[in-house]
Scaffold this active site. Structure first.
Site, PDB file in Angstrom:
ATOM      1  N   HIS A  81     -10.137   1.198   1.670  1.00 59.21           N
ATOM      2  CA  HIS A  81      -9.662   2.519   2.104  1.00 59.21           C
ATOM      3  C   HIS A  81     -10.830   3.458   2.385  1.00 59.21           C
ATOM      4  CE1 HIS A  81      -5.337   2.419   2.003  1.00 59.21           C
ATOM      5  NE2 HIS A  81      -5.320   1.900   0.788  1.00 59.21           N
ATOM      6  N   HIS A 114      -9.235  -3.599  -2.413  1.00 56.95           N
ATOM      7  CA  HIS A 114      -8.252  -2.888  -1.590  1.00 56.95           C
ATOM      8  C   HIS A 114      -8.621  -1.405  -1.496  1.00 56.95           C
ATOM      9  CE1 HIS A 114      -3.913  -2.165  -0.292  1.00 56.95           C
ATOM     10  NE2 HIS A 114      -4.329  -0.945  -0.614  1.00 56.95           N
ATOM     11  N   GLU A 115      -8.941  -0.797  -2.651  1.00 61.58           N
ATOM     12  CA  GLU A 115      -9.262   0.635  -2.659  1.00 61.58           C
ATOM     13  C   GLU A 115     -10.583   0.922  -1.951  1.00 61.58           C
ATOM     14  OE1 GLU A 115      -6.897   2.680  -3.343  1.00 61.58           O
ATOM     15  OE2 GLU A 115      -5.727   0.950  -3.974  1.00 61.58           O
ATOM     16  N   CYS A 175       0.852  -1.182   0.000  1.00 64.30           N
ATOM     17  CA  CYS A 175       0.000   0.000   0.000  1.00 64.30           C
ATOM     18  C   CYS A 175       0.890   1.235   0.000  1.00 64.30           C
ATOM     19  CB  CYS A 175      -0.886  -0.026   1.243  1.00 64.30           C
ATOM     20  SG  CYS A 175      -2.000   1.376   1.385  1.00 64.30           S
TER      21      CYS A 175
END
EC number: 3.5.1.88
Length: 182
Positions: free
Chosen positions: A156, A152-153, A109
């Site tokens: 966030h 993954h994004e 990351c």
């Protein structure tokens, strides 16, 4: 854009605010700047010149903005140089496979400076709904690496970091039938 927000900053652990349309000029510029970072970070000469870490995704919280927006640029190979490229606004996973997948080398990351070994279990296939920066509604299916990057994004935007998914006691343990992407 060398001011990537680092692990420990509270904005990375907050649920990002939903974007409203039309986006402001500043929000559209943010989208362009995030995508530009990804393009530049994947160009070896530019990345070296500006000391950029290569990235395939960048969410607004990673640049200090609590907004549900993420740029994604997943490179491919010779046959298809780009597997997926778009700015996701208000993304939502509407369906996901039972099949688990993980990256063989683990995840990294731009906001996390240290290497954290371990498998990050994700869904191998997802159906994703999102809006473009112009407010167009999109619904797409992704699998393997592009699906992992988008998950993954989206994490966030929920205040979750990749290492939150790693099994703390056995970081290299994963389902026997998991798809391991090399």
């Amino acid at each position: 854009m060398n001011d990537i927000t680092r692990d420990g900053d509270p904005v990375l652990r907050k649920r990002a605010e939903k974007a409203t349309f039309p986006l402001t000029a500043d929000q559209k510029k943010l989208a362009d700047t995030m995508m530009e970072y990804l393009v530049n970070s994947q160009n070896p000469e530019i990345a070296e010149k500006y000391k950029l870490r290569a990235g395939v995704g960048l969410a607004a919280p990673q640049v200090g903005v609590s907004l549900q927006m993420a740029a994604v640029l997943v490179p491919g190979g010779k046959d298809k140089p780009v597997l997926f490229k778009d700015v996701l606004v208000n993304p939502m996973i509407v369906s996901e496979s039972v099949q688990v997948a993980a990256l063989e080398e683990g995840e990294g990351c731009l906001s996390v400076d240290k290497d954290i070994p371990g498998y990050v279990p994700r869904h191998d296939r997802i159906t994703l709904k999102y809006q473009t920066v112009d407010g167009e509604n999109k619904k797409i299916r992704l699998k393997d690496y592009p699906a992992i990057v988008c998950q993954h994004e989206i994490d966030h935007l929920k205040g979750t970091l990749f290492y939150d998914h790693i099994n703390k006691k056995e970081p290299l343990k994963i389902d026997d039938d998991a798809v391991i992407i090399g």
